[in-house]
Design an enzyme around this catalytic site. Structure first.
Site, PDB file in Angstrom:
ATOM      1  N   LEU A 152      -4.856 -31.825 -62.483  1.00 45.06           N
ATOM      2  CA  LEU A 152      -5.775 -32.350 -63.397  1.00 45.06           C
ATOM      3  C   LEU A 152      -5.348 -31.394 -64.696  1.00 45.06           C
ATOM      4  O   LEU A 152      -5.179 -30.353 -64.709  1.00 45.06           O
ATOM      5  CB  LEU A 152      -7.179 -31.969 -63.207  1.00 45.06           C
ATOM      6  N   ASP A 153      -5.408 -32.225 -66.064  1.00 41.55           N
ATOM      7  CA  ASP A 153      -5.054 -31.479 -67.276  1.00 41.55           C
ATOM      8  C   ASP A 153      -6.183 -30.538 -67.524  1.00 41.55           C
ATOM      9  O   ASP A 153      -7.299 -30.726 -66.890  1.00 41.55           O
ATOM     10  CB  ASP A 153      -5.133 -32.607 -68.403  1.00 41.55           C
ATOM     11  N   PRO A 154      -5.779 -29.603 -68.232  1.00 45.77           N
ATOM     12  CA  PRO A 154      -7.003 -28.579 -68.660  1.00 45.77           C
ATOM     13  C   PRO A 154      -8.344 -29.344 -69.285  1.00 45.77           C
ATOM     14  O   PRO A 154      -9.326 -28.924 -69.206  1.00 45.77           O
ATOM     15  CB  PRO A 154      -5.989 -27.554 -69.723  1.00 45.77           C
ATOM     16  N   LEU A 155      -7.840 -30.241 -70.127  1.00 43.38           N
ATOM     17  CA  LEU A 155      -9.004 -31.035 -70.905  1.00 43.38           C
ATOM     18  C   LEU A 155      -9.760 -31.979 -69.807  1.00 43.38           C
ATOM     19  O   LEU A 155     -10.805 -32.353 -70.234  1.00 43.38           O
ATOM     20  CB  LEU A 155      -8.617 -31.744 -71.978  1.00 43.38           C
ATOM     21  N   ALA A 156      -9.359 -32.186 -68.551  1.00 45.81           N
ATOM     22  CA  ALA A 156      -9.855 -32.880 -67.576  1.00 45.81           C
ATOM     23  C   ALA A 156     -11.030 -32.163 -66.402  1.00 45.81           C
ATOM     24  O   ALA A 156     -10.523 -30.929 -66.521  1.00 45.81           O
ATOM     25  CB  ALA A 156      -8.796 -33.737 -66.801  1.00 45.81           C
TER      26      ALA A 156
END
Length: 306
Positions: free
Chosen positions: A46-50
């Protein structure tokens, strides 16, 4: 003399509710320390912003990670219209803008084009490898990243809400390798208004659901109370990741043979019918993952639970 492994021999799955701002690797490290586990890995970055579902495998469960990664994933995400960014999310710089805004009818008419098997070009800032290097590393170095379109499966894409003219909320059920940021980017281009993701939450990875997820704060409380490894605690069974495969229940004698890497004959009236990949259990514990051929189970992965 072999070196003693650090940590405890923890085995099983944990569904982590990954918080905003952490990479998947950082989240994994925190959870591994909380459990004092010898070995751990995660299924599906998962991306940091997710935020949302990040399945974490401990010990012998790491042998089943590929099955979780290959499972269908579900997302809830919000798209902001009017601008496309270099990263296809709120972290990037605005690259193209438009004053046009889509109507609900425009969006609904577009959804069938993004459902089923479609060709999708991954974002420039993605983990896709180009000649052995990650695309996001090349993009950060200022290189011109050209990624080829590839087939992905979007089982369902739903418009959930339109809070205002600038934003729309969606839910999607996707196959392996699908980028939600690319869905937002391509919908924006097709609608002529551009768009990027401003919030993204994963709600499911295969059999791992949002309802089973634990936040880091909750896990810290459980750790302080000594409840991380108790029955009915946060850990889920190893074979949960294999639930789409047939289960074969074997005798203790056959379990012993499988544990040593030996094939066993399948007894009973179903023996001639069974074939393909399945997992074997004995007295409620997973023993092996194997291929059934000509009435015998041939182990390909053996689980050593001590």
């Amino acid at each position: 003399m072999s070196r003693r492994k650090k940590g405890q021999p923890v085995h099983g799955w944990l569904v982590l509710d990954k918080p905003l701002g952490l990479t998947s690797t950082q989240a994994l490290s925190r959870v591994k320390r909380l459990f004092d586990a010898q070995k751990a890995g995660h299924a599906g970055t998962l991306d940091p912003l997710a935020t949302g579902v990040l399945p974490i495998a401990f010990g012998e469960a790491t042998k089943t990670v590929s099955f979780a990664v290959d499972g269908e994933k579900s997302y809830a995400f919000t798209v902001r219209w009017g601008g496309e960014t270099t990263t296809d999310d709120a972290e990037g710089e605005v690259a193209q803008t438009s004053d046009k805004r889509p109507s609900q009818a425009d969006i609904l008419a577009l959804l069938p084009r993004f459902t089923g098997e479609i060709m999708q070009t991954p974002p420039r800032f993605s983990a896709v490898k180009i000649e052995g290097q990650r695309a996001y590393d090349l993009a950060r170095d200022g290189e011109d990243v050209e990624l080829e379109p590839r087939p992905v499966l979007i089982a369902d894409l739903r418009l959930v809400d339109i809070p205002d003219a600038d934003t729309a909320v969606f839910e999607a059920d996707c196959g392996k390798g699908t980028y939600v940021r690319a869905i937002a980017r391509d919908m924006g281009r097709a609608l002529g208004c551009f768009g990027h993701v401003i919030s993204l939450r994963r709600t499911r990875v295969g059999p791992f659901h949002e309802g089973d997820a634990w936040g880091l704060d909750e896990l810290m409380e459980e750790a302080e109370e000594g409840r991380l490894l108790v029955p009915d605690g946060p850990l889920l069974p190893i074979d949960l990741a294999l639930r789409d495969l047939p289960e074969l229940i074997v005798t203790p004698s056959d379990a012993g043979k499988l544990a040593r890497g030996l094939s066993v004959l399948i007894r009973g009236r179903d023996a001639p019918i069974l074939s393909g990949l399945m997992y074997a259990t004995c007295q409620g514990r997973i023993v092996a993952l194997g291929e059934v051929e000509k009435g015998a189970l041939h182990p390909v992965r053996v689980f050593n639970l001590g």
